[in-house]
Design an enzyme around this catalytic site. Structure first.
Site: not given
Ligand code: GLU
Length: 494
Positions: A254-255
């Site tokens: 999700k980064r």
């Protein structure tokens, strides 16, 4: 083939991940193709991290994608309960069998001893893992220490030499040396099972014939195979699917990419397009067609055609496919209906209308004011962020710190968002008005708009994250070095 039964076994810790839906899809297709059943089991033995909200989100998002299950929560079958936290007695009964047969043993080692052991193994460049210390205790000693209430875990015995060989449907024969396998803890000191133990016991009791899961679990197979042997059970067939990747080939995170299914729902993707896209991960239809329904995928399914090269989850490709669905599959009437369903979700409308009503003079004012609530990422101008009290580094700091705080927030209710941001403003020694300014711009594209706290609360974390990240980019982005410094400073806030 015996009646095929597959499962998806998510742990309810965090956002409903697209990777879960991807694995669920392939399990469901495999089961359907063989006229079998697809089961959903909630693996919530990690009590500290599991939440009801996460479980609900997982169930809702799988249903939204059309990946419903034949047995599982909300659809009880003969093998329930389907939540591991409700199966403690079953694990207790089963660990007794392994203890009685001598395949498992109580271990009283303190965490201090284990830390020292680890440090020693690291210093000597040895394989890390438990050294078997407590396998040497006499039966009497074990009995008296347990009777005295001494804290302990239960570990499994593991052969010291030789190799564990097993077949994987996609990889053929795999062998892993036993020397690499740790004497895994099966029951923790709180009496609850670890993933490995509960997973094997449940797969067996639920009649799972094929374990299709992400490749990150392949190194755990020896432990599982051993447990099947210890119980004298037939092991299922294993199949480890390639992991989804970011466009730069790193593991999907999700980064770099939104991974929550909620994000795709909130952005207004069609569920059938997302499911189709997940079906393109490592798999192609025999005729090479890229647009296909779940039904078509199930009919043409053949797991041996999964390719092991890491499939790239590429949002641009998903956008292309989603656009194709919208143009080709929705009549104008359906478009209106689907759009309205998405834009006018009751719980959102109930919160948005009071905010807009305060500010409109004519209905023709509504569209502009409502824009932040029905948009994805809003186009931004760096100049809009200009503020007489906040310099460029402070703008970046406010945006980044707010994102981290919101990610840590237990919930997104109005009051929760307000108190999280208020606290941060105080810690940064800023007036709340000044502090909120860059957030206003990031969330709405304008310096004046409806309450930013309400906006964040209504839109939720996924869309908020996308907009704050976009704002950071527009302001020049944060280098790795800056991120490191910011993180350090953030951790020291109090
Ligand atoms: N609970 C595990 C997970 O969260 C399940 C892994 C498996 O399928 O065995 O991924």
């Amino acid at each position: 083939m015996t009646n095929v039964r597959t499962r998806i076994a998510p742990s309810p810790t965090g956002d409903p991940h697209v990777g879960t839906a991807y694995i669920a899809l392939f399990n469901r297709c495999f089961a359907r193709q063989h006229g079998g059943e697809f089961i959903l089991r909630i693996e919530d033995t990690d009590q500290a991290r599991s939440t009801d909200k996460s479980e609900q989100d997982i169930l809702n998002s799988l249903r939204w994608l059309g990946l419903d299950w034949d047995e599982g929560p909300g659809c009880e079958g003969d093998c329930g309960p389907y939540r591991q936290s409700e199966r403690a007695d079953i694990y207790r009964e089963h660990i007794k069998v392994l203890l009685d047969k001598g395949h498992a043993f109580p271990c009283f080692c303190t965490s201090q001893r284990l830390d020292e052991l680890r440090a020693e193994q690291m210093a000597n460049k040895q394989q890390l893992g438990y050294d078997g210390h407590c396998t040497n205790l006499s039966v009497e000693e074990v009995r008296s220490r347990i009777a005295a209430g001494e804290e302990h875990v239960i570990r499994m015995q593991v052969p010291e030499t030789g190799e564990c060989e097993f077949d994987d449907m996609l990889r053929g024969s795999v062998s892993i040396a036993w020397s690499q396998i740790d004497m895994q803890v099966l029951i923790k000191s709180d009496g609850l099972p670890t993933y490995h133990f509960a997973n094997v016991v449940d797969d067996h009791l639920m009649g799972i014939t094929h374990v299709i899961r992400g490749e990150e679990w392949i190194n755990s197979v020896p432990k599982h195979v051993l447990l099947y042997q210890y119980f004298d059970w037939q092991a299922p067939v294993f199949c480890h699917m390639p992991l989804l990747r970011n466009p730069d080939k790193s593991k999907l995170s999700k980064r770099k990419n939104p991974t929550s299914i909620n994000y795709y729902r909130d952005m207004g993707y069609l569920p059938q397009a997302l499911t189709n896209y997940l079906g393109m991960m490592g798999w192609t239809m025999p005729d090479g067609e890229e647009k296909f329904s779940l039904q078509q995928m199930q009919e043409a399914f053949d797991i041996t055609r999964v390719s092991l090269g890491g499939p790239i989850f590429d949002i641009e490709k998903l956008d292309w496919l989603n656009g194709k669905y919208i143009r080709e599959d929705l009549s104008d009437e359906e478009f209106v209906a689907e759009f309205a369903k998405w834009a006018f979700q009751e719980h959102k409308v109930a919160r948005i209308i009071p905010l807009l009503k305060q500010r409109v003079e004519r209905f023709s004012d509504v569209a502009e004011l409502a824009q932040p609530f029905v948009s994805g990422v809003i186009p931004l101008n760096a100049e809009t962020f200009a503020h007489k009290k906040l310099d460029a580094p402070m703008l970046l700091k406010i945006l980044q710190f707010s994102l981290w705080r919101l990610e840590e927030s237990a919930g997104f209710g109005r009051d929760q968002v307000e108190s999280v941001l208020q606290e941060l403003a105080t810690q940064l020694d800023l007036k709340i008005r000044d502090f909120l300014f860059p957030l206003f711009v990031a969330m709405s594209g304008k310096a004046v708009a409806a309450s930013v706290i309400e906006t964040i609360s209504v839109l939720g974390l996924d869309i908020t994250r996308a907009r704050l990240r976009n704002a950071l980019d527009v302001l020049g982005g944060i280098s790795k070095k800056q991120a490191k410094n910011l993180e350090k400073e953030y951790r020291q806030l109090n």
